[in-house]
Every structure is written in structure tokens, then in C-alpha cells.
Design a protein around this motif. Sequence first.
Motif, PDB file in Angstrom:
ATOM      1  N   ALA A 175      39.902  34.303  43.482  1.00 17.26           N
ATOM      2  CA  ALA A 175      40.570  35.229  42.568  1.00 17.26           C
ATOM      3  C   ALA A 175      39.719  36.477  42.361  1.00 17.26           C
ATOM      4  O   ALA A 175      38.497  36.395  42.239  1.00 17.26           O
ATOM      5  CB  ALA A 175      40.830  34.543  41.227  1.00 17.26           C
ATOM      6  N   SER A 177      39.352  39.957  40.017  1.00 15.85           N
ATOM      7  CA  SER A 177      39.722  40.749  38.847  1.00 15.85           C
ATOM      8  C   SER A 177      38.457  41.368  38.281  1.00 15.85           C
ATOM      9  O   SER A 177      37.347  41.043  38.702  1.00 15.85           O
ATOM     10  CB  SER A 177      40.405  39.889  37.774  1.00 15.85           C
ATOM     11  N   ILE A 179      37.845  41.106  35.004  1.00 17.10           N
ATOM     12  CA  ILE A 179      37.695  40.485  33.690  1.00 17.10           C
ATOM     13  C   ILE A 179      36.757  39.280  33.778  1.00 17.10           C
ATOM     14  O   ILE A 179      37.029  38.336  34.532  1.00 17.10           O
ATOM     15  CB  ILE A 179      39.061  40.047  33.133  1.00 17.10           C
ATOM     16  N   ASP A 186      42.569  33.942  29.068  1.00 15.10           N
ATOM     17  CA  ASP A 186      43.275  34.879  29.932  1.00 15.10           C
ATOM     18  C   ASP A 186      43.150  34.399  31.370  1.00 15.10           C
ATOM     19  O   ASP A 186      42.044  34.230  31.887  1.00 15.10           O
ATOM     20  CB  ASP A 186      42.658  36.280  29.776  1.00 15.10           C
ATOM     21  N   ASN A 188      43.475  35.956  33.923  1.00 15.31           N
ATOM     22  CA  ASN A 188      42.870  36.980  34.769  1.00 15.31           C
ATOM     23  C   ASN A 188      41.342  36.986  34.690  1.00 15.31           C
ATOM     24  O   ASN A 188      40.690  37.775  35.369  1.00 15.31           O
ATOM     25  CB  ASN A 188      43.404  38.360  34.389  1.00 15.31           C
ATOM     26  N   GLN A 189      40.775  36.116  33.862  1.00 20.78           N
ATOM     27  CA  GLN A 189      39.324  35.975  33.828  1.00 20.78           C
ATOM     28  C   GLN A 189      38.875  35.255  35.097  1.00 20.78           C
ATOM     29  O   GLN A 189      39.434  34.225  35.469  1.00 20.78           O
ATOM     30  CB  GLN A 189      38.891  35.173  32.599  1.00 20.78           C
ATOM     31  N   THR A 190      37.874  35.798  35.782  1.00 22.90           N
ATOM     32  CA  THR A 190      37.440  35.221  37.053  1.00 22.90           C
ATOM     33  C   THR A 190      35.919  35.172  37.156  1.00 22.90           C
ATOM     34  O   THR A 190      35.206  35.900  36.464  1.00 22.90           O
ATOM     35  CB  THR A 190      37.976  36.051  38.246  1.00 22.90           C
ATOM     36  N   GLY A 193      34.824  38.566  38.278  1.00 20.95           N
ATOM     37  CA  GLY A 193      34.741  39.486  37.152  1.00 20.95           C
ATOM     38  C   GLY A 193      33.445  39.303  36.380  1.00 20.95           C
ATOM     39  O   GLY A 193      32.842  40.278  35.905  1.00 20.95           O
TER      40      GLY A 193
END
Length: 229
Positions: A175, A177, A179, A186, A188-190, A193
Amino acid sequence: CDRLGTPLLVKPALGYGSIGISLESVVESDEQVSKQVQRLVQGVHEMQFPPDSIFVERFISGREFTVFLLGDSQQPESLKIYPPIELVFHSSLPETEQFRSYDNFWGEHLEESSSSSSEPFYHCQSVNSDLSEKLCEISKRAYCALGGNGYARVDIRMDKDSQELFVLEVNANCAISSIPLTDFSDLNQTSLGTILHLAGIPFAQLMSEMISEAFDRYSTKSPLVSKSA
């Protein structure tokens, strides 16, 4: 179990987001191995896994790290390796629960485990320079051994007794992102990130480097690709 030792981890060869891996995937007997294999064959987390896609490996108790690489393994000297990070698991968790299972990956783990804490089950931190060099080297070797290109994230464990480093996987489609992982609220936290955040690298810089690497790789293969475009 007699041949490999215990504890062992039963897992699918392919997956994402720790699908197919639960707290029960850590086993201590052949009976438990068979039970977990049947569980995966019958289907978990809305996926079914054929028997020939399931394997068993030694569960490595110890520290866990992740490393992001960018580039073409055919040009290993040009690979860019981003600063490694360590996943520090919650101290209240038993050793055999200190890993990223589907349950804890999606925020349900600490409610299931013996811990009553509401804190995230792990947090991330930077790695000292000496260990960082070793992690980068083994990540580079693993990436090149598999003929990597584009990018990948390498997950590594350090055995708590021998201090030996073991590659868990080379994730060729991790993944991406900007973030960082904080409270897992979330999706989208990776991990990537988090790597960027701790290293102070802007997400735009990563995107620019990824696009530039792709042009470099394909401009020599196709007359249709032009950097000036």
C-alpha cells in the motif's frame, strides 16, 4: 512440528492486509497445523485458499522491521533504499501475539487478546544506523534475488536469541500513501507513509522518484516513451 520445531506459523503464500492470518495461525502441534490448513481451505476473511497455496514456517519471536526499496534489480547499484523502521508491539501482548494478524491489522486485536488496553497494538520508530545498514543490505539482496523492479517493501524479523535476520516477505504491491500509521482508524494509514514521515521525506518526492525510475527503466526498451513528454 518435530521436524521444524515450535511455535510455527500457518499462512497463505499470497494475500494482502494479513488476510488468512489470525492469532490461531501460530500453532504448537501437528493437529493445530491441520486445523488451520482446513480453516484456510474452507475460507476465511471472505477468501478461500487451495491447499497448495498454504505453507508452514517457523514463527520468529523477536523484533520486526520493514524497508521500502525503489529501482531495478538489474541495476542494484542504483537502487534507492529508504530508511528502515521498526514495528514495536504493545508490551502487554504475549510473544506469540506480537505480529500483524488480520484481527489486529484491522483494529480488533487488543479487544480479543488478554490485554485490556485501548492503545494501538504496535507503533513505529526509526532504527539506529548500524542495524539500519544490515536491514538495507538484506532487503537489497532479497529484492534482487526475486528480480524486483519498480518498488517493493521487505518485511524482516530478528530472532530474539540469535539476532539473526529473517526475510518474511517481499511485498511487490504494498500500500502506498502519505499517511503514517498512528491509531489505525484510517485505512489510508500505511507503513510506507510512516517511513516517509519518520525520515522527513515529502510524498511528492517519492512520487517523482517513482515516475523518474519508471521512465529510466522503460525509455531504453520502447521508442514510444519520452521523458520530455
